[in-house]
Each structure stands twice: as structure tokens, then as C-alpha cells.
Design a protein around this motif. Structure first.
Motif, short mmCIF file in Angstrom:
data_model
loop_
_atom_site.label_atom_id
_atom_site.label_comp_id
_atom_site.label_asym_id
_atom_site.label_seq_id
_atom_site.Cartn_x
_atom_site.Cartn_y
_atom_site.Cartn_z
N VAL A 165 -67.61 -51.68 -73.74
CA VAL A 165 -66.72 -51.15 -72.71
C VAL A 165 -65.31 -50.99 -73.26
CG1 VAL A 165 -65.68 -51.58 -70.45
CG2 VAL A 165 -68.09 -52.13 -70.82
N GLU A 166 -64.82 -51.99 -73.95
CA GLU A 166 -63.46 -51.93 -74.50
C GLU A 166 -63.33 -50.81 -75.52
OE1 GLU A 166 -60.81 -53.46 -73.42
OE2 GLU A 166 -62.06 -54.39 -71.89
N ARG A 167 -64.34 -50.62 -76.36
CA ARG A 167 -64.27 -49.55 -77.35
C ARG A 167 -64.25 -48.18 -76.68
NH1 ARG A 167 -67.41 -53.29 -80.17
NH2 ARG A 167 -69.41 -52.41 -79.48
N ALA A 168 -65.02 -48.03 -75.62
CA ALA A 168 -65.02 -46.75 -74.89
C ALA A 168 -63.66 -46.48 -74.27
CB ALA A 168 -66.10 -46.76 -73.82
N ILE A 169 -63.05 -47.50 -73.69
CA ILE A 169 -61.72 -47.36 -73.10
C ILE A 169 -60.71 -46.98 -74.17
CG2 ILE A 169 -59.83 -48.60 -71.98
CD1 ILE A 169 -62.00 -50.27 -70.55
N HIS A 170 -60.75 -47.69 -75.29
CA HIS A 170 -59.80 -47.43 -76.39
C HIS A 170 -59.96 -46.00 -76.92
CE1 HIS A 170 -57.17 -48.36 -79.74
NE2 HIS A 170 -58.07 -47.82 -80.56
N GLY A 171 -61.20 -45.49 -76.90
CA GLY A 171 -61.43 -44.13 -77.39
C GLY A 171 -61.00 -43.05 -76.43
N GLY A 172 -60.75 -43.40 -75.18
CA GLY A 172 -60.29 -42.42 -74.20
C GLY A 172 -61.35 -41.94 -73.23
N ALA A 173 -62.41 -42.72 -73.03
CA ALA A 173 -63.44 -42.34 -72.06
C ALA A 173 -62.87 -42.33 -70.65
CB ALA A 173 -64.62 -43.31 -72.13
N ASP A 174 -63.45 -41.47 -69.82
CA ASP A 174 -63.04 -41.38 -68.41
C ASP A 174 -63.76 -42.40 -67.54
OD1 ASP A 174 -61.28 -39.00 -68.54
OD2 ASP A 174 -63.13 -38.02 -69.17
N TYR A 175 -64.98 -42.77 -67.94
CA TYR A 175 -65.77 -43.75 -67.19
C TYR A 175 -66.83 -44.30 -68.13
CZ TYR A 175 -69.72 -40.56 -67.04
OH TYR A 175 -70.77 -39.76 -67.41
N VAL A 176 -67.48 -45.38 -67.73
CA VAL A 176 -68.64 -45.90 -68.46
C VAL A 176 -69.73 -46.26 -67.47
CG1 VAL A 176 -67.24 -46.82 -70.36
CG2 VAL A 176 -67.82 -48.32 -68.43
N THR A 177 -70.97 -46.28 -67.96
CA THR A 177 -72.04 -46.95 -67.24
C THR A 177 -72.23 -48.31 -67.91
OG1 THR A 177 -73.75 -45.95 -68.65
CG2 THR A 177 -73.19 -44.82 -66.58
N PHE A 178 -72.64 -49.30 -67.10
CA PHE A 178 -72.83 -50.66 -67.62
C PHE A 178 -74.14 -51.21 -67.09
CE2 PHE A 178 -72.43 -55.28 -67.39
CZ PHE A 178 -72.02 -55.58 -68.68
N GLY A 179 -74.94 -51.73 -68.01
CA GLY A 179 -76.21 -52.29 -67.56
C GLY A 179 -77.12 -52.64 -68.72
N PRO A 180 -78.36 -52.95 -68.38
CA PRO A 180 -78.96 -52.89 -67.05
C PRO A 180 -78.50 -54.06 -66.17
CG PRO A 180 -80.54 -53.76 -68.60
CD PRO A 180 -79.34 -53.38 -69.40
N VAL A 181 -78.15 -53.75 -64.94
CA VAL A 181 -77.74 -54.80 -64.01
C VAL A 181 -78.94 -55.66 -63.64
CG1 VAL A 181 -76.68 -55.29 -61.79
CG2 VAL A 181 -75.96 -53.28 -63.09
N PHE A 182 -80.06 -55.01 -63.33
CA PHE A 182 -81.29 -55.70 -62.97
C PHE A 182 -82.36 -55.40 -64.00
CE2 PHE A 182 -79.07 -54.59 -59.00
CZ PHE A 182 -78.87 -55.86 -58.46
#
Length: 212
Positions: free
Chosen positions: A115-132
Motif C-alpha cells: 500500500v505504501e509503495r503504491a501511494i509513494h508511486g502516485g496511485a489514485d486508489y488501491v484494492t486490499f485483500g483478501p479480506v475474507f
């Protein structure tokens, strides 16, 4: 540079079947039901096939003022509203350079470092999972759980879409915990009535419900 914050709170991902007629029917039903984020994720297609299909889906999503994203393929994504990247994809910076500042760029993530690398690269959003727990990730990735997902969504400056094993009941439970953005596949593609499932999914979010 990031484009900003997506207005859509539900991201519907195609099921990978490459069944164009069926997928288009389900997507249009979902759009009628209120979903406004669509991700074309069909790994079995060639780039020319994906480009051709992106043109067709763009016609459909434009009628509903919805956002169309394409998984990984920058050539096809140039004909859509943006791209969704995975660990196999070019980096965010390359995608931004090729697609320009107006493109949405999302990234699949599975832990806080990604997540942090995506933010640092300039992503607009991320998906995170699998939650379940979900069959597609079983034996590959353990479920991250609601608490960990909630901590990730609260601590990041860009939207985090919870992904993995989310059905309508879980969608309501997540919304009650404050996880407002969801990415789903089977919740809609596996439904007997996709339009109704999409409507229930959008209404499961208390913020969405107040604006309907």
C-alpha cells in the motif's frame, strides 16, 4: 501526481470467463443497479481482443457516466478511463507517464508495505485483500480480516477498496464498521439477479444510502 479521489465506492471486477455476451449483460445490469466503477480483468484475452472489447465497454459505461478501468494492459487502458496494476504490471510511474495525468491508476495490494509503495508511486486508489477467505487465493494468501483492513483504510491518504470474499451480508457488515469502498466479483457475477444485487450492494453503504 495522483488524479484525485474516485467518486465511485463500488468497483465491479469482471469474472475472467471471457464470455463477452454474458459479461456485458451483467455489467449493464450492474450499472442500472447503481455501480459506477467497472474493471475489465480478463487475463486470457490478447491485447487486440482486449482493445476491441474496451471500445465496446466504453460505449456502455459512458451511457451511465461510469468509470471503466482495464487490468494491467496499458494499450487497452488508454481507451478507457485508467488502469489497474498488479505485481506483474509496469510501475505506477510508468503507467502515469504513458496514460497521462487524467487517467485513474489503481494498484492491487495485499499488505501495508505494498500500500505504501503504491501511494509513494502516485496511485489514485488501491484494492486490499483478501479480506475474507476466498477460493481464488486459498493456499496463496491468508485472509487479512476486517480489523486489519479497517486499520489500512483509516491510515491511508488515498481510497482503499476492500476485496476478497465479499457478499451482500459482509458488505453491510463492512459498511457498518466504516469500510466504505468495496471491490467485488462473485457478489454480482454469481447473483441470479445482478441488477438487484448491485442495487443492494450500493445501498449497503450508509453514505450512499443518504444520497439516493
Amino acid at each position: 501526481m495522483s488524479r484525485g479521489t474516485p467518486e465511485w465506492r463500488q468497483l465491479l471486477i469482471t469474472d475472467g470467463s471471457a464470455d463477452r455476451d454474458r459479461i456485458e449483460r451483467v455489467l449493464e445490469a450492474a450499472l442500472r443497479g447503481g455501480i459506477r466503477g467497472i474493471l475489465l480483468r480478463e487475463k486470457s484475452l490478447s491485447t487486440p481482443e482486449r482493445v476491441d472489447w474496451t471500445k465496446r465497454l466504453r460505449e456502455i459505461t459512458e451511457r451511465y457516466e461510469a468509470t471503466l478501468l482495464v487490468s494491467e494492459d496499458l494499450e487497452a487502458a488508454a481507451l478507457a478511463d485508467g488502469v489497474h496494476l498488479s505485481f506483474r504490471s509496469p510501475p505506477v510511474e510508468q503507467a502515469r507517464a504513458e496514460l497521462g495525468p487524467k487517467a485513474w491508476i489503481g494498484v492491487s495490494t495485499h499488505d501495508e508495505g505494498e500500500v505504501e509503495r503504491a501511494i509513494h508511486g502516485g496511485a489514485d486508489y488501491v484494492t486490499f485483500g483478501p479480506v475474507f477467505d476466498t477460493a481464488s487465493k486459498r493456499g496463496i494468501l491468508e485472509a487479512r480480516g476486517v480489523e486489519r483492513t479497517l486499520a489500512v483504510t483509516r491510515a491511508r491518504p488515498i481510497p482503499v477498496f476492500a476485496l476478497g470474499g465479499i457478499d451482500l451480508l459482509r458488505a453491510r457488515a463492512l459498511a457498518e464498521r466504516g469500510i466504505e469502498r468495496l471491490a467485488v466479483i462473485g457478489c454480482v457475477f454469481g447473483a441470479d439477479a445482478p441488477e438487484r444485487a448491485a442495487r443492494e450492494l450500493t445501498l449497503s453503504n450508509p453514505i450512499e444510502r443518504r444520497s439516493v
